[in-house]
Write an enzyme that holds these catalytic residues in place. Sequence first.
Site, PDB file in Angstrom:
ATOM      1  N   LYS A  11      28.980  60.007  21.067  1.00  0.00           N
ATOM      2  CA  LYS A  11      30.044  59.294  21.790  1.00  0.00           C
ATOM      3  C   LYS A  11      31.434  59.730  21.306  1.00  0.00           C
ATOM      4  CE  LYS A  11      26.851  56.694  23.731  1.00  0.00           C
ATOM      5  NZ  LYS A  11      26.384  56.913  25.088  1.00  0.00           N
ATOM      6  N   ASN A  41      12.540  54.225  42.429  1.00  0.00           N
ATOM      7  CA  ASN A  41      13.947  54.581  42.637  1.00  0.00           C
ATOM      8  C   ASN A  41      14.071  55.965  43.286  1.00  0.00           C
ATOM      9  OD1 ASN A  41      14.610  52.145  41.507  1.00  0.00           O
ATOM     10  ND2 ASN A  41      15.144  52.990  39.491  1.00  0.00           N
ATOM     11  N   ASP A  87      22.327  61.230  28.931  1.00  0.00           N
ATOM     12  CA  ASP A  87      23.444  60.388  28.496  1.00  0.00           C
ATOM     13  C   ASP A  87      24.825  60.985  28.780  1.00  0.00           C
ATOM     14  OD1 ASP A  87      24.214  57.922  27.293  1.00  0.00           O
ATOM     15  OD2 ASP A  87      24.704  58.952  25.438  1.00  0.00           O
ATOM     16  N   ARG A 119      15.997  52.087  18.608  1.00  0.00           N
ATOM     17  CA  ARG A 119      16.098  53.403  19.253  1.00  0.00           C
ATOM     18  C   ARG A 119      15.010  54.369  18.795  1.00  0.00           C
ATOM     19  NH1 ARG A 119      20.591  54.151  23.012  1.00  0.00           N
ATOM     20  NH2 ARG A 119      21.658  52.151  22.892  1.00  0.00           N
ATOM     21  N   ARG A 137      26.791  50.127  18.265  1.00  0.00           N
ATOM     22  CA  ARG A 137      28.185  50.535  18.247  1.00  0.00           C
ATOM     23  C   ARG A 137      29.083  49.321  18.075  1.00  0.00           C
ATOM     24  NH1 ARG A 137      29.737  51.783  22.809  1.00  0.00           N
ATOM     25  NH2 ARG A 137      27.785  51.785  23.946  1.00  0.00           N
ATOM     26  N   ASN A 165      15.509  56.118  31.712  1.00  0.00           N
ATOM     27  CA  ASN A 165      14.406  55.971  32.670  1.00  0.00           C
ATOM     28  C   ASN A 165      14.657  56.779  33.938  1.00  0.00           C
ATOM     29  OD1 ASN A 165      13.243  54.205  30.888  1.00  0.00           O
ATOM     30  ND2 ASN A 165      13.624  52.357  32.099  1.00  0.00           N
ATOM     31  N   HIS A 199      29.896  59.995  30.963  1.00  0.00           N
ATOM     32  CA  HIS A 199      28.730  59.260  30.454  1.00  0.00           C
ATOM     33  C   HIS A 199      27.663  59.248  31.543  1.00  0.00           C
ATOM     34  CE1 HIS A 199      27.247  55.216  28.552  1.00  0.00           C
ATOM     35  NE2 HIS A 199      26.657  56.240  27.990  1.00  0.00           N
ATOM     36  N   SER A 235      25.617  51.856  28.921  1.00  0.00           N
ATOM     37  CA  SER A 235      24.531  51.998  27.949  1.00  0.00           C
ATOM     38  C   SER A 235      23.495  50.895  28.170  1.00  0.00           C
ATOM     39  CB  SER A 235      25.080  51.878  26.531  1.00  0.00           C
ATOM     40  OG  SER A 235      26.011  52.900  26.291  1.00  0.00           O
ATOM     41  N   CYS A 283      21.256  50.531  30.552  1.00  0.00           N
ATOM     42  CA  CYS A 283      21.003  50.131  31.942  1.00  0.00           C
ATOM     43  C   CYS A 283      19.947  51.020  32.591  1.00  0.00           C
ATOM     44  CB  CYS A 283      22.276  50.214  32.772  1.00  0.00           C
ATOM     45  SG  CYS A 283      23.287  48.733  32.722  1.00  0.00           S
ATOM     46  N   GLY A 284      19.163  51.715  31.782  1.00  0.00           N
ATOM     47  CA  GLY A 284      18.072  52.502  32.348  1.00  0.00           C
ATOM     48  C   GLY A 284      18.435  53.943  32.679  1.00  0.00           C
ATOM     49  N   TYR A 329      24.912  53.546  11.939  1.00  0.00           N
ATOM     50  CA  TYR A 329      24.063  53.417  13.129  1.00  0.00           C
ATOM     51  C   TYR A 329      24.588  54.194  14.336  1.00  0.00           C
ATOM     52  CZ  TYR A 329      20.371  51.184  15.824  1.00  0.00           C
ATOM     53  OH  TYR A 329      19.223  50.952  16.558  1.00  0.00           O
TER      54      TYR A 329
HETATM   55  O1  SAT Z   1      26.327  54.868  21.214  1.00  0.00           O
HETATM   56  S1  SAT Z   1      24.919  55.053  20.900  1.00  0.00           S
HETATM   57  O2  SAT Z   1      24.696  56.455  20.654  1.00  0.00           O
HETATM   58  O3  SAT Z   1      24.577  54.261  19.711  1.00  0.00           O
HETATM   59  C1  SAT Z   1      23.939  54.575  22.162  1.00  0.00           C
HETATM   60  C2  SAT Z   1      24.616  54.087  23.382  1.00  0.00           C
HETATM   61  O4  SAT Z   1      25.372  53.116  23.337  1.00  0.00           O
HETATM   62  O5  SAT Z   1      24.380  54.664  24.465  1.00  0.00           O
HETATM   63 MN    MN Z   2      25.080  56.094  26.433  1.00  0.00          MN
END
Ligand code: SAT
Ligand code: MN
Length: 602
Positions: free
Chosen positions: A221, A514, A288, A385, A71, A269, A241, A263, A265-266, A212
């Site tokens: 986003k 965690n 997300d 990705r 981004r 996961n 988010h 973004s 930061c896991g 991208y």
């Molecule tokens: O914004 S993206 O979809 O490219 C991925 C992110 O930053 O979480």
């Molecule tokens: Mn994100």
Amino acid sequence: MTTTKNQKLLNWVAEVEAMCTPDKVVWCNGSTEEYDRLMGEMVASGMAIKLNEEKRPNSYAFNSDPSDVARVEGRTYIASLKEEDAGPTNNWIDPAELKETMKGLYSGCMKGRTMYVIPFSMGPIGSPISKIGVEISDSPYVVVNMHIMARVSDKVLDVLGDDGDFIPCLHTVGSPLEPGQEDSRWPCAPIEKKYIAHFPEENLIWSYGSGYGGNALLGKKCLALRIASAMAGREGWMAEHMLILRFTNPEGKKFHIAAAFPSACGKTNLAMLQSTVPGWKVETIGDDIAWMKPGPDGRLYAINPEAGFFGVAPGTAEYSNPMALASCRKDAIFTNVVVTPDKDVWWEDMGVECAGGTDWKNNPWTPDMKDADGNPIKGAHPNSRFTARAELCPVICEDWENPAGVPIDIFVFGGKRTTTVPLVHEAFDFNHGVYMGATASSEPTAAALDLGNVALRIDPFAMTPFIGYHAGDYMQHWFDMGEKLGDKAPRCFYVNWFRKTDDGKWLWPGFGENSRVLKWMCDRVEGKVGVRETPIGYMPIDGELDIDGLDLPAEDWAELMKVDTDLYKKTVIDCETFLQKFGDKLPVQITEQLENLKKRLS
Ligand code: SAT
Ligand code: MN
């Protein structure tokens, strides 16, 4: 061709066609046939690599241009009518001026290319909470990714009907082709011509020059966060988010957790975590984005508007996130990873050896290669990705597409801090939780590479790059939601999995472990455990957050649970400095929280 009679849509498509002058227009329907056909064309043109059918059935790899890998926050605009409505965290250009500039760029920009019209739904098709978007793009890569990330279908046009409304999302790679000109493998425009523009009063998105991720897959986003947060602020709901997960205890009681981290930061996961607490199980709802509304019972209900995962590849391994690996075992798209000689994929910290292959820059690569300074050359880009279908995730929750959503019990905020911030603390009340979210801080990650060399980023609710209006009004909206929800508001916690020792060793094992912290949060919700009060919030009583069986020396645990008030005061000063830029838009509740925190720390 299309059968839609929706005049707004037909007019818009005709206008864009006249402006961008593509060679042809294709209406997409989201079918397997369409997916296979586009992939076939991209393999033939050299843009896509078909992966080994045995090892990665129905999967493809792409390499982007090295200038187009993430981004571009510096080129992302909230073009509200008034500058003050975009606020201090957004770039702003007068919408009339920006449209003039972009129309100049858009003029003839699809020459030599196909213009795809992609009707999609964020959220289950036809659900009252869902939003319909239509993306126009000249990138077939965007079409196939949208197939996975959003719900692309003819049915969307049925739901839209003759006079239904949709969010127009215009995208081009910004690289017209002259007759006979050979296409590049990943067409895009130079950075100074890239624009990711949002017109919040019109619910309109214009993106130019990048192919991208979030710059180009405009449902994610741009629509589901920037435009949706502005709508949510006006309409009294929330677009955040946040990952959403269900955590079920051995008695079958379900807790729903929504967690915000910047973004990379896991989040993915955590969303798919393999619980190490006996009998407790995590199921994934989203990794997300969360859209949340108060339900009929007054609780806050969340849906995941997306249909897939656009996850960071490096670091995704059997030990860190086996469920993400399983999600991309087939039907997946990989961008900017290593392709091995037997046409499988590899990335750094995948947990398996790789003898070499073709790197993300499309060069021959071996793991021992070094750059001029002697540093290892990475095979996969740090922001490479995988695009994977959510339904392939083995722990996807049966309610992940339930249009009613799931009731949120717990909000978690956090970021990547190698110092200062303890493993977990709980807010004294919802307003304190909003302060925690508003001042969440993180050391920068790979998802936005144009931020420069900042040591610490205060990133309110991990939403800084995604708030489609004034961030001060957005914080006020959080307090207002808290008031509306009253005693049904989720409990708020703050976590930091990323503490390091002075010599750079991780203090907390992370990943599946965690779940121990999540369980403590659930125990708090149920009133099963007590707390000790610290200046920054409630913290676990020793022995009540179960660390049995962990290889965790007592002094490391003490460090993870320590609140160093002197260090913490520095973070508070950083937060205070950051908050000053909101001027009179800073909610009074934030000032109150800040004053109280400073008193407690002194
Ligand atoms: O914004 S993206 O979809 O490219 C991925 C992110 O930053 O979480
Ligand atoms: Mn994100």
